[in-house]
Scaffold this motif. Structure first.
Motif, short mmCIF file in Angstrom:
data_model
loop_
_atom_site.label_atom_id
_atom_site.label_comp_id
_atom_site.label_asym_id
_atom_site.label_seq_id
_atom_site.Cartn_x
_atom_site.Cartn_y
_atom_site.Cartn_z
N ASP A 24 0.82 -1.21 0.10
CA ASP A 24 -0.02 -0.24 -0.06
C ASP A 24 0.87 1.33 -0.05
O ASP A 24 0.45 2.36 0.61
CB ASP A 24 -1.03 0.04 1.29
CG ASP A 24 -2.06 -1.25 1.14
OD1 ASP A 24 -2.57 -1.58 0.17
OD2 ASP A 24 -2.25 -1.63 2.22
N TRP A 25 1.88 1.37 -0.68
CA TRP A 25 2.77 2.51 -0.77
C TRP A 25 2.48 3.32 -1.96
O TRP A 25 2.22 2.85 -3.24
CB TRP A 25 4.30 2.41 -0.95
CG TRP A 25 5.06 1.54 0.44
CD1 TRP A 25 4.20 1.31 1.55
CD2 TRP A 25 6.37 1.55 0.78
NE1 TRP A 25 5.29 1.03 2.44
CE2 TRP A 25 6.47 1.23 2.02
CE3 TRP A 25 7.46 1.67 -0.20
CZ2 TRP A 25 7.64 0.97 2.61
CZ3 TRP A 25 8.56 1.73 0.49
CH2 TRP A 25 8.80 1.12 1.79
N LYS A 26 1.96 4.50 -1.79
CA LYS A 26 1.57 5.39 -2.90
C LYS A 26 2.43 5.57 -4.04
O LYS A 26 2.06 5.69 -5.21
CB LYS A 26 1.47 6.58 -2.33
CG LYS A 26 0.67 7.93 -3.15
CD LYS A 26 -0.54 7.91 -3.11
CE LYS A 26 -1.05 9.03 -4.14
NZ LYS A 26 -2.09 8.81 -4.90
N SER A 27 3.86 5.29 -3.82
CA SER A 27 4.60 5.45 -4.98
C SER A 27 4.46 4.43 -6.03
O SER A 27 4.93 4.58 -7.14
CB SER A 27 6.19 5.42 -4.28
OG SER A 27 6.35 4.41 -3.48
N GLY A 28 3.63 3.13 -5.57
CA GLY A 28 3.38 2.40 -6.58
C GLY A 28 2.65 2.80 -7.69
O GLY A 28 2.48 2.25 -8.63
N PHE A 128 9.90 16.65 5.04
CA PHE A 128 9.68 16.33 3.70
C PHE A 128 9.12 17.56 2.93
O PHE A 128 8.36 18.36 3.19
CB PHE A 128 8.83 15.12 3.61
CG PHE A 128 9.22 13.89 4.33
CD1 PHE A 128 9.61 12.90 3.60
CD2 PHE A 128 9.07 13.77 5.57
CE1 PHE A 128 10.05 11.65 4.23
CE2 PHE A 128 9.18 12.42 6.38
CZ PHE A 128 9.87 11.68 5.55
N ILE A 129 9.52 17.20 1.40
CA ILE A 129 8.52 18.00 0.39
C ILE A 129 8.09 17.06 -0.65
O ILE A 129 9.07 16.32 -1.01
CB ILE A 129 9.29 19.28 -0.07
CG1 ILE A 129 9.76 20.16 0.59
CG2 ILE A 129 8.37 19.90 -1.54
CD1 ILE A 129 10.60 21.50 -0.09
N SER A 130 6.80 16.74 -0.73
CA SER A 130 6.39 15.58 -1.59
C SER A 130 5.37 15.92 -2.51
O SER A 130 4.46 16.72 -2.36
CB SER A 130 5.93 14.29 -0.52
OG SER A 130 5.29 13.38 -1.61
N ASP A 131 5.44 15.67 -3.58
CA ASP A 131 4.78 16.05 -4.89
C ASP A 131 3.71 14.75 -4.93
O ASP A 131 2.62 14.89 -5.92
CB ASP A 131 5.28 16.31 -6.00
CG ASP A 131 5.93 17.52 -6.19
OD1 ASP A 131 5.65 18.28 -5.18
OD2 ASP A 131 6.95 17.58 -7.04
N MET A 132 3.82 13.80 -4.18
CA MET A 132 2.76 12.75 -4.24
C MET A 132 1.75 12.86 -3.25
O MET A 132 1.50 12.70 -2.29
CB MET A 132 3.61 11.54 -3.73
CG MET A 132 4.66 10.91 -4.71
SD MET A 132 5.07 9.01 -4.34
CE MET A 132 5.56 9.07 -2.81
N VAL A 133 0.58 13.27 -4.04
CA VAL A 133 -0.73 13.83 -3.26
C VAL A 133 -1.83 12.54 -3.19
O VAL A 133 -1.95 11.82 -4.41
CB VAL A 133 -1.24 15.14 -3.84
CG1 VAL A 133 -2.62 15.55 -3.09
CG2 VAL A 133 -0.35 16.19 -3.76
#
Length: 133
Positions: A24-28, A128-133
């Protein structure tokens, strides 16, 4: 079941996506970006059950002062079989000469990483700075 460990970076995009989604990792959701990230890693160790990717750990490093273990995951159906432990042992062995070893973990994994000597650094916070929303 026999798990084979390989040090390879060229991994099928679908296999990477399936592994990351299994935990369940969003990066997938970004399989092409993940494949490129894995290819750009300093070192990658994978675990395979026949042709199925069941584990992966990667390292980002300057090779001397610092190594950062960015991804460390084992397919949900293969957890608690010692796969993660073996991958971490292999990676730590390969970077035994590097002075600082860094990773960011979830609270639930703190005990696992503690087995290898990792501990939270007093006075620090992961940022963190993350663009994965």
């Amino acid at each position: 079941m026999t798990i084979i460990f390989k040090e390879i970076k060229d991994i099928d995009t679908q296999a990477i996506q399936e592994l990351f989604h299994s935990v369940d990792w969003k990066s997938g959701d970004f399989p092409e970006d993940l494949r490129q990230a894995i290819n750009n890693s300093h070192r990658v160790i994978t675990a395979w059950d026949d042709n199925k990717l069941v584990g992966l750990i990667n390292a980002l490093s300057d090779g001397v002062m610092t190594v950062y273990f960015h991804y460390m995951l084992v397919h949900k159906e293969y957890q608690s079989l010692g796969i993660g432990k073996r991958m971490m042992e292999q990676m730590l062995s390969r970077y035994s000469n590097v002075k600082t070893k860094v990773l960011i973990s979830y609270d639930s994994a703190e005990k696992f990483y503690g087995i290898f000597g990792f501990k939270p650094e007093e006075g620090t916070k992961a940022m963190f700075i993350s663009d994965m929303v």
